[in-house]
Structures are given as C-alpha cells and as structure tokens.
Design a protein around this motif. Structure first.
Motif, PDB file in Angstrom:
ATOM      1  N   UNK A  89      64.354  41.108 -24.518  1.00  0.00           N
ATOM      2  CA  UNK A  89      64.552  39.699 -24.142  1.00  0.00           C
ATOM      3  C   UNK A  89      65.831  39.217 -24.813  1.00  0.00           C
ATOM      4  N   UNK A  90      66.831  38.866 -24.001  1.00  0.00           N
ATOM      5  CA  UNK A  90      68.135  38.465 -24.522  1.00  0.00           C
ATOM      6  C   UNK A  90      68.429  37.008 -24.172  1.00  0.00           C
ATOM      7  N   UNK A  91      68.993  36.278 -25.133  1.00  0.00           N
ATOM      8  CA  UNK A  91      69.481  34.938 -24.836  1.00  0.00           C
ATOM      9  C   UNK A  91      70.912  35.050 -24.312  1.00  0.00           C
ATOM     10  N   UNK A  92      71.134  34.621 -23.073  1.00  0.00           N
ATOM     11  CA  UNK A  92      72.448  34.705 -22.453  1.00  0.00           C
ATOM     12  C   UNK A  92      73.250  33.415 -22.603  1.00  0.00           C
ATOM     13  N   UNK A  93      72.544  32.312 -22.789  1.00  0.00           N
ATOM     14  CA  UNK A  93      73.247  31.032 -22.814  1.00  0.00           C
ATOM     15  C   UNK A  93      72.436  30.008 -23.593  1.00  0.00           C
ATOM     16  N   UNK A  94      73.139  29.200 -24.370  1.00  0.00           N
ATOM     17  CA  UNK A  94      72.580  27.993 -24.990  1.00  0.00           C
ATOM     18  C   UNK A  94      73.701  26.958 -24.999  1.00  0.00           C
ATOM     19  N   UNK A  95      73.655  26.084 -24.033  1.00  0.00           N
ATOM     20  CA  UNK A  95      74.763  25.140 -23.829  1.00  0.00           C
ATOM     21  C   UNK A  95      74.262  23.713 -24.021  1.00  0.00           C
ATOM     22  N   UNK A  96      74.891  23.013 -24.952  1.00  0.00           N
ATOM     23  CA  UNK A  96      74.485  21.648 -25.293  1.00  0.00           C
ATOM     24  C   UNK A  96      75.459  20.650 -24.694  1.00  0.00           C
ATOM     25  N   UNK A  97      74.939  19.616 -24.052  1.00  0.00           N
ATOM     26  CA  UNK A  97      75.756  18.584 -23.425  1.00  0.00           C
ATOM     27  C   UNK A  97      75.311  17.232 -23.966  1.00  0.00           C
ATOM     28  N   UNK A  98      76.127  16.647 -24.858  1.00  0.00           N
ATOM     29  CA  UNK A  98      75.761  15.363 -25.459  1.00  0.00           C
ATOM     30  C   UNK A  98      76.927  14.379 -25.540  1.00  0.00           C
ATOM     31  N   UNK A  99      78.099  14.757 -25.025  1.00  0.00           N
ATOM     32  CA  UNK A  99      79.297  13.918 -25.146  1.00  0.00           C
ATOM     33  C   UNK A  99      79.792  13.498 -23.769  1.00  0.00           C
ATOM     34  N   UNK A 100      80.033  12.218 -23.614  1.00  0.00           N
ATOM     35  CA  UNK A 100      80.659  11.701 -22.402  1.00  0.00           C
ATOM     36  C   UNK A 100      82.172  11.819 -22.525  1.00  0.00           C
ATOM     37  N   UNK A 101      82.855  11.574 -21.413  1.00  0.00           N
ATOM     38  CA  UNK A 101      84.320  11.566 -21.444  1.00  0.00           C
ATOM     39  C   UNK A 101      84.780  10.478 -22.410  1.00  0.00           C
ATOM     40  N   UNK A 102      85.715  10.808 -23.286  1.00  0.00           N
ATOM     41  CA  UNK A 102      86.199   9.870 -24.288  1.00  0.00           C
ATOM     42  C   UNK A 102      85.531  10.065 -25.639  1.00  0.00           C
ATOM     43  N   UNK A 103      84.681  11.077 -25.750  1.00  0.00           N
ATOM     44  CA  UNK A 103      84.085  11.386 -27.045  1.00  0.00           C
ATOM     45  C   UNK A 103      82.889  10.539 -27.402  1.00  0.00           C
ATOM     46  N   UNK A 104      82.363   9.791 -26.430  1.00  0.00           N
ATOM     47  CA  UNK A 104      81.203   8.937 -26.696  1.00  0.00           C
ATOM     48  C   UNK A 104      79.927   9.754 -26.500  1.00  0.00           C
ATOM     49  N   UNK A 105      79.001   9.602 -27.437  1.00  0.00           N
ATOM     50  CA  UNK A 105      77.743  10.342 -27.333  1.00  0.00           C
ATOM     51  C   UNK A 105      76.832   9.724 -26.273  1.00  0.00           C
ATOM     52  N   UNK A 106      76.163  10.593 -25.525  1.00  0.00           N
ATOM     53  CA  UNK A 106      75.196  10.149 -24.525  1.00  0.00           C
ATOM     54  C   UNK A 106      73.909   9.665 -25.192  1.00  0.00           C
ATOM     55  N   UNK A 107      73.183   8.841 -24.460  1.00  0.00           N
ATOM     56  CA  UNK A 107      71.841   8.460 -24.923  1.00  0.00           C
ATOM     57  C   UNK A 107      70.857   9.614 -24.747  1.00  0.00           C
ATOM     58  N   UNK A 108      71.140  10.460 -23.745  1.00  0.00           N
ATOM     59  CA  UNK A 108      70.270  11.610 -23.463  1.00  0.00           C
ATOM     60  C   UNK A 108      71.048  12.895 -23.680  1.00  0.00           C
ATOM     61  N   UNK A 109      70.488  13.797 -24.478  1.00  0.00           N
ATOM     62  CA  UNK A 109      71.113  15.092 -24.750  1.00  0.00           C
ATOM     63  C   UNK A 109      70.418  16.156 -23.900  1.00  0.00           C
ATOM     64  N   UNK A 110      71.171  17.014 -23.279  1.00  0.00           N
ATOM     65  CA  UNK A 110      70.580  18.124 -22.524  1.00  0.00           C
ATOM     66  C   UNK A 110      71.062  19.453 -23.107  1.00  0.00           C
TER      67      UNK A 110
END
Length: 220
Positions: A125-146
């Motif tokens: 069992x291999x982990x191929x990806x762990x991608x975090x998305x928490x920043x909007x354009x302009x460096x502002x943090x989102x209210x929801x992190x995915x």
C-alpha cells in the motif's frame, strides 16, 4: 487430531480405520476395533483412531493498511461424521504447518483453518499523493481546508499457480461535523462495501494467475 489439506478434487477415502464411531444423544464415542500395543512404562502415548482427508478451498487475504503480508486460509468441509473439539495439527502438501484448534464440527459443516503467511504473494500500500489546499489567491487562508490523499494497493502473485485473493482497505469515516470525507476515485469497484456492517471497509475478491499483478487506486 491431524488434518491434511488437499484440493477438493483430491479428496479420497480414509487411509486407516482403527475405531468405529458411535453417535449418542449427547456424546460421541469411539470403540477401538483393532488391537493396539502399548509400552508398559506408564507414559502417555498417542495412538491413531482414524484418518480422513477432507476437501479444502484455499484463499489468500490481506489488509495492507495494517500488515504488509498475505495470509493463507482454508475453508474445509467435513464430509465425514462429527469431529470432536480439540487441538489440530495442520499439514499442507505433506509439510507440518503448526497447531490450531477446532470446535465440534458436524457432518457437512464448513470451518476455517488459518495456515500462516505466504511470502510468495506480495502486497503493498503506497501513498502517491497528499496535497493540501488552504490558500486563496493573494496568500489569504481559506475558511475551509481540503486535503487530497491518493493510495495505490498492489497484489502480485509470484507463485507457479493461480490464487484466490480477498483484499481489504478502508476509507476514513468522520466523527466530526466539521470534517467531511468525499470519495474522488476508486479505480475498481469493490465486491463488498461496508464489509460486515463496518463503515468504510471495502473488500475486493479476485483471482491472480502466476506472475499477474493487480493494482487498485483510491483517492479521497
């Protein structure tokens, strides 16, 4: 008791018979029909009562999330009279595997025997990806992190014969209203979802030919 595992088509009649089984209302007894010589030394001695060979179906199973091994199990059908509960010494292809145990097994009843790890079948069992998305354009943090996770399950048969396999994995189940889990991809639909009422547990069942490899992608 000693059980010899043989494919279903190789089941044959008993090799020897030293006792006659008698089934009563609440018990099973054996009447010894052949003479047996015991040494007069007062020591405990084991003697054979009867021998049977039972048909067995073999299947590998693995949960690579928990253990990186393939485990061999056998589904045995008791086509003879009742088997009494007790310790069982298991032989596979004339090789001693180890000890196990059974309860009382009735005629035509099926039961399972665990036969150990077989390193001729590889799982991973291999982990191929762990991608975090928490920043909007302009460096502002989102209210929801995915966070996107991607895993690859691999089963490979290095043996010279085909094998039946049950592969298990699970998706995370949120216990918090603030956390949502969404399945983005399962490359091959499992044979069973929520296996035995266990939320998120998936089971795939397949057969692998010699040198064949199976890969399943999960993304959530």
């Amino acid at each position: 008791a000693a059980l010899s595992m043989a494919p279903a088509e190789q089941a044959k009649v008993a090799e020897f018979q030293y006792a006659q089984m008698e089934t009563k209302v609440t018990s099973v007894s054996y009447e010894i029909t052949n003479a047996i010589t015991l040494k007069p030394d007062g020591l405990e001695e084991r003697v054979p009562i009867f021998s049977i060979i039972l048909p067995a179906k073999f299947e590998y199973s693995s949960t690579p999330k928990l253990s990186p091994y393939a485990y061999l199990n056998s589904n045995v059908k008791n086509e003879e009279e009742q088997l009494l509960p007790g310790e069982v010494r298991v032989f596979l292809e004339n090789s001693y595997i180890g000890t196990s145990g059974i309860g009382a097994i009735g005629k035509n009843e099926e039961f399972y025997l665990y036969l150990g790890i077989d390193e001729g079948v590889k799982v991973k069992r291999e982990k191929l990806e762990e991608k975090k998305d928490e920043i909007l354009i302009g460096g502002i943090k989102k209210n929801t992190i995915s966070i996107v996770y991607k895993y690859k399950l691999t089963v490979e048969n290095y043996k010279s014969k085909s094998v039946r396999f049950s592969l298990f994995d699970s998706l995370p189940i949120s216990q918090n209203d603030q956390i949502k889990v969404k399945v983005l991809e399962v490359s091959e639909k499992p044979n069973e979802e929520n296996y035995k009422d266990k939320a998120g547990v998936m089971r795939w069942e397949f057969e692998l030919s010699p040198k064949e490899k199976k890969e399943i992608i999960i993304r959530f």
